[in-house]
Design an enzyme around this catalytic site. Structure first.
Site, PDB file in Angstrom:
ATOM      1  N   CYS A 100       4.987  46.210  21.289  1.00  0.00           N
ATOM      2  CA  CYS A 100       5.056  44.823  20.833  1.00  0.00           C
ATOM      3  C   CYS A 100       3.904  44.562  19.865  1.00  0.00           C
ATOM      4  O   CYS A 100       3.087  45.434  19.589  1.00  0.00           O
ATOM      5  CB  CYS A 100       4.993  43.851  22.020  1.00  0.00           C
ATOM      6  N   CYS A 103       0.397  45.395  20.900  1.00  0.00           N
ATOM      7  CA  CYS A 103      -0.004  46.790  20.747  1.00  0.00           C
ATOM      8  C   CYS A 103      -0.660  47.009  19.386  1.00  0.00           C
ATOM      9  O   CYS A 103      -1.678  47.694  19.278  1.00  0.00           O
ATOM     10  CB  CYS A 103       1.207  47.707  20.895  1.00  0.00           C
ATOM     11  N   ASP A 509       2.431  57.966 -25.558  1.00  0.00           N
ATOM     12  CA  ASP A 509       1.368  58.804 -26.078  1.00  0.00           C
ATOM     13  C   ASP A 509       2.037  59.956 -26.835  1.00  0.00           C
ATOM     14  O   ASP A 509       3.228  60.216 -26.634  1.00  0.00           O
ATOM     15  CB  ASP A 509       0.522  59.326 -24.914  1.00  0.00           C
ATOM     16  N   ASP A 698       0.259  61.497 -20.586  1.00  0.00           N
ATOM     17  CA  ASP A 698       0.156  62.786 -19.904  1.00  0.00           C
ATOM     18  C   ASP A 698      -0.690  62.711 -18.636  1.00  0.00           C
ATOM     19  O   ASP A 698      -0.852  63.702 -17.932  1.00  0.00           O
ATOM     20  CB  ASP A 698      -0.393  63.867 -20.841  1.00  0.00           C
TER      21      ASP A 698
END
Length: 803
Positions: A100, A103, A509, A698
């Site tokens: 629950c 916990c 790029d 890259d």
């Protein structure tokens, strides 16, 4: 609501305490009985941690102390290699026994109290705990021990073990589905005769018997099969956020309670058949969703399973060829390992002996095996599909290509895209409005036709489908992500597809993105009497032992039998001198070759690199090399342009070189001479004008601009993965994969819109129909379940889509 226990039940696990037991623990100044020393130790650990309020917040009992294993000795191995360069370490743990929300609270608080822990976040849905700590202050085993002290079995996240946990959850859901289906069929056997006996042929006693039998047969479905709905509704209400389980649980509870009350009174309508049918159909929909998500995660799980736990190390190589088994985590740079056929490479390395073929499907999406020979660098996680090879490790297992990818996988899926967050918010408001509507409908019918008020209110609760609304986006994204991973595209951040779809500008790029990132031989100009093949053969001989990229390009272009070069001298920054067949040659810069040939050659084009070959008799040849365009670059650029997005080339190369590449690709806007800071400023300026920017680079020199872009893509490959700041990785280094991602994004958004439209249209039609009494509860249950199923099945089409 606290867990309920009898006076002599164990206060921790709820089991009966044996007579004469003396185990007790003082919790909030009250001595509480314990059934065994294990529970007593766990309870005492919770109290000592200052977390005794766990017992007042829990809704279910904890695991029995004797059932929680201590930290096995072998788990100490997980302490090795957890450190990081900045002195911090992090890990993901699988936690078992979560029951629950209390916990979750207890786990996070207990782990946060471990000295050195910086943060601890528990994901209750995946049962995974993410922890970050100071490497010198504590170890992973300290965290595992702390969790066991409060009654939770935990392990370093392992895909196999975690998969077993998920498989157990699937099996439990299937059992609940089976019980619901069995209960539904049996109840129908008693409900149908009652429905058919409308002419009074069935007497009151027989009708009552049928109803009592239906009540008893409905109990397993309500008490066992419907647990997920009641538990989810309770957690939703505790958190103050009414989720989709709330109307479902209310509908089931109200229908069962109303029917049971009618049976006890001996008059009134019963809906046991509707209750069992609704539970069965909704569980079937959830089971279908669970299976769909498991299938969508299989590609990522295969990636996580691929890295082997051990390797065959050869400490005495080359004089001694004996091997020893070593943990993959212990491999270091320079180690020599043997990889047998069928085994996965435990770390990135260079082949020092043997030629083979590698299966790179999990890393790049490439289905065909790739040939590799001595001297080639190979990535960890690839499978040796040929002969046995000997590798020299160049990066440890922790820094290997596959380990980096697994780390990216663990980042993937942790957040939710904006569409999913929006759908969740709408669903929450939808549920709240639905509850108010159901109450108003009940009051309205109570005033006009009290006999039908309860039935109509139940139908309103049951027919609505916030499930479909919440499933519309995540199911489609999971299916699309699975398909992309199988094609070599790893989606790291949750917003990739939706942001790429609405991007207005796509920035590339140049080097390593639109181009191959390495020189290739463009053409050869001859100046003497030697043939093209002879000149290329001579140059390859001089470059035979060179590691320079230009030399590798010349060697790759030569197809003739290799020649032997003697007295080879490498003059740094100038070129190579040597003798072939007793004759002296020079290969390199124009001025370096002119010193022996006596002639200064003409210059090459500005965007090309020229390497000259000559001897004492004069200039022989000029080799022109250039960074070649990727074969798929033109098609990808045209794809984005046809989609109405502005494509920009942004490069650190000179402006004339950048413009030449842009012209070749049909890109109208090219900006060269850009340093990393300039690229960042360029993207930020576009964003300030309202642009949504997608950036492809890259991944090495573009870290800042990749982070700044609205959505970013990095070309995957080897060491570059260590520096990725992108939202998505093109694992195979294919630019075409970016085009596939864009096409998938378009289809995914279309499916999401279809799902949202269907979920909205269904609710707009079905809810008023139920409110006006046109739908019975069983009809409402069928409609709600089918609505969820339609959304999931529609999303799964993306897994089979062709790009």
């Amino acid at each position: 609501m606290n867990a309920v226990l009898a006076p002599r039940d164990c206060f921790h696990c709820g089991l009966p305490v044996a007579p004469g037991s003396s185990w007790e623990v003082a919790i909030d100044a009250v001595a509480r009985p314990m059934c065994c020393p294990g529970c007593a130790a766990v309870a005492q650990g919770i109290v000592d941690a200052g977390c005794s309020s766990y017992y007042s917040a829990r809704t279910e009992f904890g695991a029995r102390g004797e059932d929680v294993p201590l930290v096995p000795a072998e788990l100490a191995l997980c302490d090795e290699g957890r450190g990081a360069a900045d002195g911090q370490a992090d890990a993901v743990f699988s936690v078992e026994g979560i029951r629950c929300a209390a916990c979750v609270w207890l786990i996070e608080r207990k782990v946060a109290r471990v000295p050195g822990v910086l943060s601890a976040e528990m994901n209750v849905a995946t049962e995974r705990l993410s922890v970050q700590w100071q490497a010198g202050a504590c170890k992973a085993s300290d965290i595992l021990l702390a969790l066991r002290q409060v009654g939770y079995a935990a392990w370093p996240y392992d895909p196999a073990r975690h998969g077993e946990q998920l498989d157990r959850a699937r099996k439990k859901l299937f059992r609940q589905l089976f019980i619901a289906g069995l209960s539904m069929m049996q109840v129908m056997m008693y409900a149908v005769p009652v429905y058919l006996a409308t002419d009074g042929t069935m007497d009151a006693d027989m009708t009552a018997l049928m109803h009592w039998a239906s009540l008893l047969l409905t109990l397993p479905a309500v008490l066992y099969s419907a647990q997920p709905f009641f538990r989810g509704a309770w957690l939703n209400l505790k958190q103050g956020m009414p989720g989709m389980d709330v109307p479902v649980a209310l509908g089931i509870g109200a229908a069962f309670a109303g029917s049971a009350w009618s049976v006890l009174r001996g008059e009134g309508d019963v809906w046991f058949d509707s209750v069992t049918m609704f539970i069965f159909l909704l569980l079937a929909s959830r089971y279908l969703e669970l299976v769909a998500r498991r299938k969508a995660a299989q590609a990522l799980e295969k990636l996580q399973h691929a890295l082997p736990a051990s390797a065959l190390r050869m400490p005495g190589y080359p004089s001694v060829r004996d091997t020893e088994v070593a943990a993959a985590s212990q491999l270091r740079e320079g180690d020599i390992i043997l990889v047998r056929p069928g085994e996965a490479l435990a770390a990135d390395g260079v082949i020092v002996e043997g030629d083979t073929e590698l299966d790179l499907a999990l890393l790049t999406g490439e289905s065909r095996a790739q040939a590799r020979k001595a001297g080639d660098e190979v990535p960890g996680g690839a499978v040796n599909a040929g002969q046995a090879v000997v590798l020299r490790v160049v990066r440890g297992a922790r820094d290997s290509t596959l380990s980096r990818l697994v780390a990216l996988v663990e980042r993937a899926g942790q957040g939710k895209p904006q569409l999913a967050l929006w759908a969740d918010k709408v669903a929450a408001w939808f549920v709240a409005a639905l509850l108010v509507l159901a109450l108003l409908v009940f009051i309205g019918w109570q005033l006009t036709d009290p006999a039908r008020a309860w039935e109509v209110a139940i139908a309103v609760l049951v027919v609505s489908c916030p499930c479909a609304l919440s499933l519309a986006t995540p199911t489609a994204l999971a299916a699309a992500t699975d398909m992309l991973v199988r094609r070599g595209v790893l989606v790291v951040q949750p917003h990739v597809l939706e942001t790429l779809h609405r991007a207005t500008h796509v920035i590339f790029d140049k080097t390593g993105t639109l181009t191959e990132g390495k020189p290739v031989l463009n053409h050869i100009a001859l100046f003497g009497g030697a043939s093209r093949e002879r000149c290329l053969q001579l140059a390859a001989a001089l470059e035979q032992s060179s590691a320079h990229p230009l030399g590798a390009a010349i060697r790759a272009a030569s197809t003739a039998a290799p020649l032997d070069a003697q007295d080879v001298t490498n003059v740094v920054g100038q070129g190579i001198a040597g003798c072939v067949d007793g004759r002296a040659y020079r290969l390199g810069r124009a001025s370096f070759v002119a010193a022996i040939s006596g002639a200064l050659p003409a210059a090459a084009d500005g965007d090309m690199t020229a390497v000259y070959l000559g001897d004492a008799g004069g200039l022989l040849a000029r080799f022109v090399l250039a960074d070649a365009l990727r074969a798929d670059a033109p098609a990808v650029v045209r794809q984005f342009q046809r989609a109405g997005k502005e494509v920009i080339l942004l490069s650190g190369d000179q402006q004339d070189v950048t413009e030449a590449i842009a012209a070749e690709l049909g890109i109208t806007r090219a900006v060269g001479g850009q340093l990393p800071a300039d690229k960042l400023a360029f993207v930020q300026a576009l964003q300030a004008d309202g642009a949504v920017v997608a950036m492809a680079g890259d991944g090495i020199n573009d870290a800042a601009v990749l982070s700044a872009a609205d959505v970013s893509f990095a070309m995957g490959g080897g060491a570059a993965l260590a520096q990725l700041n992108a939202d998505c990785v093109l694992l195979g280094g294919r630019l075409g994969a970016l085009g596939e991602a864009a096409a998938t994004a378009t289809r995914t958004l279309a499916v999401i819109r279809q799902n949202l439209w269907w979920a909205s249209a269904y609710n707009v039609v079905a809810i008023p129909a139920a409110a006006f009494g046109l739908l019975n509860p069983w009809m409402a249950g069928v409609g709600m379940s089918l609505s969820s199923a339609v959304v999931v099945i529609n999303a799964l089409r993306l897994r089979r889509a062709k790009v």
